[in-house]
Design an enzyme around this catalytic site. Sequence first.
Site, PDB file in Angstrom:
ATOM      1  N   TRP A 103      57.536  50.430  45.292  1.00  0.00           N
ATOM      2  CA  TRP A 103      57.864  50.974  43.975  1.00  0.00           C
ATOM      3  C   TRP A 103      56.750  51.845  43.416  1.00  0.00           C
ATOM      4  CZ3 TRP A 103      62.703  51.288  43.123  1.00  0.00           C
ATOM      5  CH2 TRP A 103      63.578  50.303  43.597  1.00  0.00           C
ATOM      6  N   ASP A 173      54.360  49.438  35.462  1.00  0.00           N
ATOM      7  CA  ASP A 173      55.767  49.146  35.768  1.00  0.00           C
ATOM      8  C   ASP A 173      55.849  47.630  35.941  1.00  0.00           C
ATOM      9  OD1 ASP A 173      58.209  48.597  36.898  1.00  0.00           O
ATOM     10  OD2 ASP A 173      57.980  49.944  38.612  1.00  0.00           O
ATOM     11  N   LYS A 197      65.967  41.820  35.857  1.00  0.00           N
ATOM     12  CA  LYS A 197      65.343  40.733  36.613  1.00  0.00           C
ATOM     13  C   LYS A 197      64.990  39.575  35.678  1.00  0.00           C
ATOM     14  CE  LYS A 197      64.072  44.530  39.344  1.00  0.00           C
ATOM     15  NZ  LYS A 197      64.765  44.300  40.561  1.00  0.00           N
TER      16      LYS A 197
HETATM   17  C1  PLP Z   1      59.092  47.092  40.433  1.00  0.00           C
HETATM   18  C2  PLP Z   1      60.346  47.916  40.304  1.00  0.00           C
HETATM   19  N1  PLP Z   1      60.263  49.141  39.778  1.00  0.00           N
HETATM   20  C3  PLP Z   1      61.359  49.914  39.636  1.00  0.00           C
HETATM   21  C4  PLP Z   1      62.606  49.471  40.012  1.00  0.00           C
HETATM   22  C5  PLP Z   1      63.803  50.368  39.822  1.00  0.00           C
HETATM   23  O1  PLP Z   1      64.587  49.883  38.780  1.00  0.00           O
HETATM   24  P1  PLP Z   1      65.956  50.555  38.354  1.00  0.00           P
HETATM   25  O2  PLP Z   1      66.958  50.205  39.399  1.00  0.00           O
HETATM   26  O3  PLP Z   1      66.257  49.992  37.001  1.00  0.00           O
HETATM   27  O4  PLP Z   1      65.727  52.045  38.284  1.00  0.00           O
HETATM   28  C6  PLP Z   1      62.740  48.204  40.559  1.00  0.00           C
HETATM   29  C7  PLP Z   1      64.066  47.706  40.987  1.00  0.00           C
HETATM   30  O5  PLP Z   1      64.210  46.759  41.695  1.00  0.00           O
HETATM   31  C8  PLP Z   1      61.577  47.403  40.714  1.00  0.00           C
HETATM   32  O6  PLP Z   1      61.658  46.175  41.232  1.00  0.00           O
END
Ligand code: PLP
Length: 362
Positions: A103, A173, A197
Amino acid sequence: MEKRVYNFSPGPATLPLKVLEEAQRDLLALPGLGVSALEISHRCPWFDKVLEETEANLRELLKIPANFKVLFLQGGSRLQFSMVPMNLLQEGKAAEYVVTGSWSKMALDEAKKFGTAKATYDAKATNYDRLPTAGDLKVDEGASYAYFTSNETIQGVQFLDEPKTGSLPLVCDASSDFLCRPLPMDRYGLIYSCAQKNSGPAGVTTVIIRDDLLGRSTDKLPTMMNYALYAKEKSLLNTPPVFSIYIMMLVTRWLKNDIGGLDKMLAHNKKKAAQLYDVIDASGGFYTGHAQKADRSLMNVTFKLPDDEKQKAFLKGAESRGLHYLPGHRSVGGIRASIYNAMPIEGVQLLADWMKEFQKGA
Ligand SMILES: Cc1ncc(COP(=O)(O)O)c(C=O)c1O
């Protein structure tokens, strides 16, 4: 009602039963209003109160100081991969990214589209199994901001202390560990999290931003990408995800009243994670964890079995015991048990018992 299973999905993930029951009870008609939370206007006193309470609960749980705004956006966390650099990256200055997994790598690649962004640390060489140690981080103090991902959902590595990035505004994040522990808010410039989550259903993303950083959002930005405008309009720039925010209000209420706050939540999360890591560590190498011990996540427990056949049999047996959605992400393989705030300790205990039983019979 269909019997509920233990849902170890990385997200959208399990919600507190009490929250689901309350939402179900009021689904057809909110008391005194005669319409449901799925049908009601976002410009009405009921929703004003929902927004107010959700923000107040978050402020109380995280002890958010008055000089931070709490915003509710859409577009998921991935929109934040773009909005953060669009709003915070300054002319002629770089951004420093701490890359500890899939991520943060994706966020860095997105930021590069808007200016200079670089990896001040990258754990790719060890397949993202670890976090930086203090000496690994050498940030340019003249950069626009430093960025990290507090919990890498795919690899299962988590910061339980903020990385040392000097005086730069720290951007986080926190999508997969938001509200799993108290935070030293004075270390942060901006922290964001999609809800699906730990804080609610998909559809709403919380952004907590320090007031002074709002000054970086220029009028040239597209309206819907501008933090300052969301702050000015108190998140009502357009129709917000009413139902998702309503569920977040119930989840944060549950955290306050039923769990007793984030210190208690953290203690509970540590206990749950230890149940699984203890089995891995006592298995004599039968189960091997992906993350280095010191950097293990309390939210996503990632591990492998000796071979694919055993793994298939393990997953089949798990499902027959009501333990679902355990396969790991394709880039890491193996098993990923996502044990967010709302996963009951009984579910984790059942999984730990199954791991022990399976090893004995293997
Ligand atoms: C740490 C992290 N960042 C970003 C995201 C992306 O999230 P979204 O699907 O809401 O764009 C996720 C999704 O699992 C994640 O776990």
